[in-house]
Design a protein around this motif. Structure first.
Motif, PDB file in Angstrom:
ATOM      1  N   PHE A   1       0.812  -1.214   0.000  1.00  0.00           N
ATOM      2  CA  PHE A   1       0.000   0.000   0.000  1.00  0.00           C
ATOM      3  C   PHE A   1       0.851   1.273   0.000  1.00  0.00           C
ATOM      4  CE2 PHE A   1      -3.279  -2.960   1.524  1.00  0.00           C
ATOM      5  CZ  PHE A   1      -4.364  -2.555   0.772  1.00  0.00           C
ATOM      6  N   ASP A   2       1.971   1.256   0.718  1.00  0.00           N
ATOM      7  CA  ASP A   2       2.756   2.486   0.890  1.00  0.00           C
ATOM      8  C   ASP A   2       3.872   2.651  -0.137  1.00  0.00           C
ATOM      9  OD1 ASP A   2       1.194   3.079   3.095  1.00  0.00           O
ATOM     10  OD2 ASP A   2       2.585   2.169   4.518  1.00  0.00           O
ATOM     11  N   PHE A   3       4.421   1.543  -0.615  1.00  0.00           N
ATOM     12  CA  PHE A   3       5.536   1.616  -1.567  1.00  0.00           C
ATOM     13  C   PHE A   3       5.103   1.227  -2.979  1.00  0.00           C
ATOM     14  CE2 PHE A   3       8.976  -0.336  -3.967  1.00  0.00           C
ATOM     15  CZ  PHE A   3       9.983   0.608  -3.874  1.00  0.00           C
ATOM     16  N   ALA A   4       4.537   0.035  -3.120  1.00  0.00           N
ATOM     17  CA  ALA A   4       4.310  -0.517  -4.455  1.00  0.00           C
ATOM     18  C   ALA A   4       3.159   0.154  -5.199  1.00  0.00           C
ATOM     19  CB  ALA A   4       4.060  -2.026  -4.347  1.00  0.00           C
ATOM     20  N   LEU A   5       2.033   0.343  -4.542  1.00  0.00           N
ATOM     21  CA  LEU A   5       0.866   0.885  -5.230  1.00  0.00           C
ATOM     22  C   LEU A   5       1.103   2.296  -5.766  1.00  0.00           C
ATOM     23  CD1 LEU A   5      -2.014   0.054  -6.006  1.00  0.00           C
ATOM     24  CD2 LEU A   5      -2.801   1.058  -3.848  1.00  0.00           C
ATOM     25  N   PRO A   6       1.698   3.212  -4.988  1.00  0.00           N
ATOM     26  CA  PRO A   6       1.984   4.539  -5.567  1.00  0.00           C
ATOM     27  C   PRO A   6       2.916   4.484  -6.771  1.00  0.00           C
ATOM     28  CG  PRO A   6       2.132   4.608  -3.169  1.00  0.00           C
ATOM     29  CD  PRO A   6       2.031   3.165  -3.561  1.00  0.00           C
ATOM     30  N   ARG A   7       3.887   3.574  -6.740  1.00  0.00           N
ATOM     31  CA  ARG A   7       4.804   3.461  -7.868  1.00  0.00           C
ATOM     32  C   ARG A   7       4.103   2.907  -9.107  1.00  0.00           C
ATOM     33  NH1 ARG A   7       7.538   4.098  -3.619  1.00  0.00           N
ATOM     34  NH2 ARG A   7       9.674   4.912  -3.629  1.00  0.00           N
ATOM     35  N   LEU A   8       3.251   1.924  -8.918  1.00  0.00           N
ATOM     36  CA  LEU A   8       2.497   1.404 -10.060  1.00  0.00           C
ATOM     37  C   LEU A   8       1.709   2.525 -10.734  1.00  0.00           C
ATOM     38  CD1 LEU A   8       1.318  -0.888 -11.811  1.00  0.00           C
ATOM     39  CD2 LEU A   8      -0.433  -1.201 -10.040  1.00  0.00           C
ATOM     40  N   ARG A   9       1.023   3.320  -9.956  1.00  0.00           N
ATOM     41  CA  ARG A   9       0.204   4.397 -10.524  1.00  0.00           C
ATOM     42  C   ARG A   9       1.073   5.468 -11.174  1.00  0.00           C
ATOM     43  NH1 ARG A   9      -3.899   4.199  -5.325  1.00  0.00           N
ATOM     44  NH2 ARG A   9      -5.255   2.564  -6.165  1.00  0.00           N
ATOM     45  N   SER A  10       2.205   5.744 -10.569  1.00  0.00           N
ATOM     46  CA  SER A  10       3.122   6.725 -11.153  1.00  0.00           C
ATOM     47  C   SER A  10       3.658   6.236 -12.491  1.00  0.00           C
ATOM     48  CB  SER A  10       4.278   6.991 -10.184  1.00  0.00           C
ATOM     49  OG  SER A  10       5.267   7.805 -10.769  1.00  0.00           O
ATOM     50  N   TYR A  11       4.020   4.951 -12.562  1.00  0.00           N
ATOM     51  CA  TYR A  11       4.573   4.409 -13.799  1.00  0.00           C
ATOM     52  C   TYR A  11       3.507   4.311 -14.885  1.00  0.00           C
ATOM     53  CZ  TYR A  11       8.416   3.049 -10.692  1.00  0.00           C
ATOM     54  OH  TYR A  11       9.440   3.049  -9.782  1.00  0.00           O
ATOM     55  N   GLU A  12       2.273   4.027 -14.501  1.00  0.00           N
ATOM     56  CA  GLU A  12       1.197   3.999 -15.487  1.00  0.00           C
ATOM     57  C   GLU A  12       1.012   5.380 -16.112  1.00  0.00           C
ATOM     58  OE1 GLU A  12      -1.696   0.451 -13.701  1.00  0.00           O
ATOM     59  OE2 GLU A  12      -1.962   2.523 -13.022  1.00  0.00           O
ATOM     60  N   THR A  13       1.094   6.408 -15.279  1.00  0.00           N
ATOM     61  CA  THR A  13       0.977   7.776 -15.779  1.00  0.00           C
ATOM     62  C   THR A  13       2.168   8.147 -16.643  1.00  0.00           C
ATOM     63  OG1 THR A  13      -0.300   8.438 -13.834  1.00  0.00           O
ATOM     64  CG2 THR A  13       0.758  10.195 -15.101  1.00  0.00           C
ATOM     65  N   ARG A  14       3.346   7.732 -16.219  1.00  0.00           N
ATOM     66  CA  ARG A  14       4.582   8.099 -16.922  1.00  0.00           C
ATOM     67  C   ARG A  14       4.639   7.496 -18.319  1.00  0.00           C
ATOM     68  NH1 ARG A  14      10.019   9.321 -15.081  1.00  0.00           N
ATOM     69  NH2 ARG A  14      11.551   8.755 -16.675  1.00  0.00           N
ATOM     70  N   TRP A  15       4.334   6.213 -18.426  1.00  0.00           N
ATOM     71  CA  TRP A  15       4.539   5.507 -19.687  1.00  0.00           C
ATOM     72  C   TRP A  15       3.258   5.211 -20.457  1.00  0.00           C
ATOM     73  CZ3 TRP A  15       8.013   2.534 -16.005  1.00  0.00           C
ATOM     74  CH2 TRP A  15       9.320   3.047 -16.050  1.00  0.00           C
ATOM     75  N   GLN A  16       2.101   5.391 -19.820  1.00  0.00           N
ATOM     76  CA  GLN A  16       0.824   5.092 -20.480  1.00  0.00           C
ATOM     77  C   GLN A  16       0.824   3.684 -21.071  1.00  0.00           C
ATOM     78  OE1 GLN A  16      -2.004   7.396 -20.605  1.00  0.00           O
ATOM     79  NE2 GLN A  16      -0.692   8.100 -18.932  1.00  0.00           N
ATOM     80  N   SER A  17       1.400   2.767 -20.312  1.00  0.00           N
ATOM     81  CA  SER A  17       1.506   1.375 -20.758  1.00  0.00           C
ATOM     82  C   SER A  17       1.451   0.476 -19.536  1.00  0.00           C
ATOM     83  CB  SER A  17       2.822   1.142 -21.509  1.00  0.00           C
ATOM     84  OG  SER A  17       3.122  -0.243 -21.613  1.00  0.00           O
ATOM     85  N   LYS A  18       0.466  -0.415 -19.493  1.00  0.00           N
ATOM     86  CA  LYS A  18       0.370  -1.342 -18.365  1.00  0.00           C
ATOM     87  C   LYS A  18       1.607  -2.235 -18.291  1.00  0.00           C
ATOM     88  CE  LYS A  18      -2.527  -2.054 -15.871  1.00  0.00           C
ATOM     89  NZ  LYS A  18      -2.714  -1.561 -14.493  1.00  0.00           N
ATOM     90  N   GLU A  19       2.067  -2.748 -19.445  1.00  0.00           N
ATOM     91  CA  GLU A  19       3.192  -3.676 -19.435  1.00  0.00           C
ATOM     92  C   GLU A  19       4.453  -3.021 -18.881  1.00  0.00           C
ATOM     93  OE1 GLU A  19       1.180  -3.230 -21.978  1.00  0.00           O
ATOM     94  OE2 GLU A  19       0.173  -5.177 -22.196  1.00  0.00           O
TER      95      GLU A  19
END
Length: 313
Positions: free
Chosen positions: A182-200
């Motif tokens: 919740f504190d480390f992984a989830l924020p990074r997932l959302r940040s990377y989705e925004t950054r790259w616009q790619s789920k993979e």
């Protein structure tokens, strides 16, 4: 139909997002793990796809307790593929599913409900959990002088998991209420989705970030702490290279090279992959419950003010 969906409809949606989390993780390039670019460690992509599909039904069965839920899913997996492909995934996702079924609190408060689920596990469910771990027989499990799974549980879930938390990342999630996710992984997932616009690519970035930040305890159990830390340092370099690339696709060849290097050395960051799946699952569950909440909110407004029935703006 108005209001929240029925429990059986919820089960169907949770089963779908569970499989989606498993398959999304397999679609991403994750050095050292099985993925659509490469098999590895005596396991194939099809083994993991099959495991996701056959474990979904027992894992989401409404009437099962936590330990029995995990055991039935492990049993279905072993019958289908004959090896342990997903114990960590099942142990992480099962309490999240249990929490998602709890409607006693606000629909969006998944983390709060998860804490309640972990605290409420009784002795019978602890026995099921220990049986599940024995049946899966994860590599490098070893023995413990206290709370060993070969014996009958002698303490509650949180105490047992806290005892193993320093050597097992899955146990640490149970002991801390899944804080790393919740504190480390989830924020990074959302940040990377925004950054790259790619789920993979977001999943690849998440996996590497987890591996870089938390030395993988699957590697540690099989090859020692030194190898686990060295792999984390390697992953940190890969994360930096991925972020420096103009486009993530430009870094794909280097990641494939790292994948081959890891697999030649027998390095399998399996726990990092398990944490990746669980993070995806949390993200999908929260999106699902947010949609339920919005629908229920619309229903309450519509029921209380019938003259304003119409399209939401």
């Amino acid at each position: 139909m108005t209001g929240l969906p029925s429990q059986h409809n919820v089960r169907g949606q949770i089963s779908t997002v569970y499989r989606h989390a498993c398959l999304s993780e397999l679609d991403a390039l994750k050095p050292g793990n099985v993925h659509r670019f490469s098999d590895g460690h005596g396991m194939t992509l099809e083994d993991f796809i099959t495991s996701a599909n056959v474990s979904a039904e027992p894992l989401t069965t409404l009437e099962l307790g936590l330990g029995e839920r995990i055991y039935k899913a492990v049993e279905a997996t072993r019958e289908a593929v004959g090896c342990n492909t997903n114990l960590g995934i099942l142990m992480l996702c099962a309490p999240l599913i249990q929490a998602a079924y709890d409607r006693s609190q606000h629909p969006g408060a998944l983390r709060d409900k998860l804490g309640k689920v972990l605290l409420d596990v009784d002795a019978k469910q602890m026995e099921w959990l220990f049986r599940a771990i024995r049946l899966a027989a994860p590599a490098g499990l070893g023995q413990s002088d206290k709370h060993d799974v070969i014996r009958k549980p002698s303490a509650g879930l949180i105490e047992v998991m806290s005892h193993a938390a320093d050597r097992d990342q899955i146990a640490r999630q149970y002991a801390t209420g899944f804080a790393d996710l919740f504190d480390f992984a989830l924020p990074r997932l959302r940040s990377y989705e925004t950054r790259w616009q790619s789920k993979e690519w977001a999943v690849t970035g998440l996996f590497l970030s987890l591996l870089a930040h938390f030395p993988d305890t699957h590697i540690q159990r099989k090859q020692g702490l030194y190898k686990a830390v060295a792999t984390s340092l390697h992953a940190a370099d890969l994360v930096e290279g991925l972020f420096q690339a103009e486009m993530p696709e430009h870094y794909q060849l280097r990641l494939l090279q790292a994948d081959s290097e890891f697999k030649r050395e027998g390095v399998n960051p399996g726990t990092s992959a398990d944490l990746t799946v669980a993070t995806l699952f949390i993200s999908y569950l929260e999106s699902m419950h947010s949609a339920f909440e919005q629908n229920a909110g619309f229903t309450r407004v519509r029921d209380s003010r019938p003259e304003e029935v119409g399209i939401r703006s």
